[in-house]
Design an enzyme around this catalytic site. Structure first.
Site, PDB file in Angstrom:
ATOM      1  N   HIS A  54       0.819  -1.214   0.000  1.00 47.92           N
ATOM      2  CA  HIS A  54       0.000   0.000   0.000  1.00 47.92           C
ATOM      3  C   HIS A  54       0.855   1.267   0.000  1.00 47.92           C
ATOM      4  CE1 HIS A  54      -3.159  -2.950   0.685  1.00 47.92           C
ATOM      5  NE2 HIS A  54      -3.944  -2.048   0.147  1.00 47.92           N
ATOM      6  N   HIS A  95       5.518 -14.688   6.257  1.00 44.98           N
ATOM      7  CA  HIS A  95       5.931 -13.598   7.150  1.00 44.98           C
ATOM      8  C   HIS A  95       4.844 -13.239   8.154  1.00 44.98           C
ATOM      9  CE1 HIS A  95       7.289  -9.705   8.613  1.00 44.98           C
ATOM     10  NE2 HIS A  95       8.486 -10.044   8.190  1.00 44.98           N
ATOM     11  N   GLU A 136       4.942 -13.481  12.060  1.00 48.61           N
ATOM     12  CA  GLU A 136       4.444 -12.292  12.762  1.00 48.61           C
ATOM     13  C   GLU A 136       2.928 -12.109  12.703  1.00 48.61           C
ATOM     14  OE1 GLU A 136       6.739  -8.851  11.542  1.00 48.61           O
ATOM     15  OE2 GLU A 136       8.601  -9.957  11.777  1.00 48.61           O
ATOM     16  N   HIS A 145      14.714 -14.200   8.217  1.00 46.16           N
ATOM     17  CA  HIS A 145      13.628 -14.943   8.874  1.00 46.16           C
ATOM     18  C   HIS A 145      13.767 -16.453   8.658  1.00 46.16           C
ATOM     19  CE1 HIS A 145      11.253 -11.699  10.423  1.00 46.16           C
ATOM     20  NE2 HIS A 145      11.106 -11.120   9.233  1.00 46.16           N
TER      21      HIS A 145
HETATM   22 CO    CO Z   1      10.252  -9.325   8.907  1.00 45.08          CO
END
Ligand code: CO
Length: 297
Positions: free
Chosen positions: A125, A183, A213, A245
């Site tokens: 966005h 993620h 997350e 990650h």
């Molecule tokens: Co991250």
């Protein structure tokens, strides 16, 4: 000088200028005349400073160049932290705004900006806002379009699911769990991970989607595989790059990593250190989104 002759001289001068500088027409320096079309592609990713992650970027660029052999391809990273880190290492990469400003300076007329994100979360966005800003400049590009990320519509979920089913290591047995690690985000678009989890289970009940997350969480998956008595789990990244990650949160030796958490429960883990953009069948789905916008030039 009589007024009529003065007008004649001015007219002659203008004609002479145009005759002597035909390049003015071709390069669009004359006001009110159309610039020569110059199309370009800008690939935008969060970015990674991890050396192994470059395999993802190289692959997706190769797939894009294969689909658009004569179109210049540029890159931008949205992460300021990663750009600063890379700049210190002497490997500067542009932000989206800088990359677009440079393309404008180079007289690109049509720019296809392709998001290499997995879902349309906060970064997508933000990217939308930057593209809108450039779109609103009256003397900017003739056309600038933004391609959707990997998962943007129900048919994307099906295409990505089917591609990932083909990317599971061959030695995996049917009752081994396969856990894709995405993620995850606080953004409402996190729902795409949950949709992905749902649609993937319709084809393979031992396949799961979790996030670092957001939701679904590893805890929920763990409860289900323990219920089933699963003894082996494949951990596969559901991120474009196998960066920090993947190497730490998923496959790291730390006690909090997914690998350690599963091992603590007596589950044998097999990790795959490959970002989704390293698979041609997934990279080509991003390329399909790029083709969609390019067809509107
Ligand atoms: Co991250």
């Amino acid at each position: 000088m009589p007024r009529a002759r003065a007008v004649f001289h001015v007219a002659t001068l203008i004609c002479l200028c145009l005759v002597l500088s035909p390049g003015a027409w071709a390069h669009g320096h004359v006001h009110g005349h159309k610039k020569t079309d110059k199309r370009g592609i800008l690939l935008v990713t969060f970015g990674s400073s991890c050396l192994q992650a470059q395999a993802s970027f190289e692959n997706i660029e190769a797939r894009v160049k294969k689909a658009f052999p004569h179109v210049p391809v540029r890159w931008a990273y949205t992460s300021r932290m990663i750009r600063h880190k890379l700049a210190k290492e002497g490997k500067p990469i542009d932000s989206t705004a800088t990359a677009l400003a440079k393309m404008m300076d180079e007289n690109f007329t049509h720019v296809a900006v392709q998001s290499l994100h997995t879902i349309a979360g906060a970064e997508f966005h933000d990217l939308r806002s930057i593209v809108n800003g450039f779109e609103s400049m009256s003397c900017g590009f003739e056309k600038i379009l933004l391609g959707y990320p990997l998962l943007a519509a129900p048919h994307d979920l099906v295409a990505v699911r089917d591609a990932m089913l083909n990317n599971i290591p061959e030695e995996r047995k049917a009752d081994d769990a396969v856990i894709l690690m995405g993620h995850g985000t606080h953004h409402p678009s996190n729902a795409f991970y949950q949709a992905m989890a749902y649609i993937i289970q319709q084809k393979d009940p031992n396949m799961y989607v979790g996030t670092v997350e957001g939701a679904p969480s590893l805890d929920g998956i763990l409860a289900r595989i323990e219920d089933k008595g699963t003894d082996t789990a494949y951990l596969i990244p559901f991120m474009s790059v196998a960066g920090d990650h993947v190497r730490n949160d998923m496959a790291g030796a730390g006690t909090d990593s997914w690998k350690s958490t599963l091992s603590d429960k007596g589950i044998t883990t097999k990790v795959v250190l490959k970002g989704t953009a390293e698979y041609d069948n997934i990279a080509d789905l991003w390329v399909d989104h790029l083709k969609d916008i390019f067809s509107h030039f």
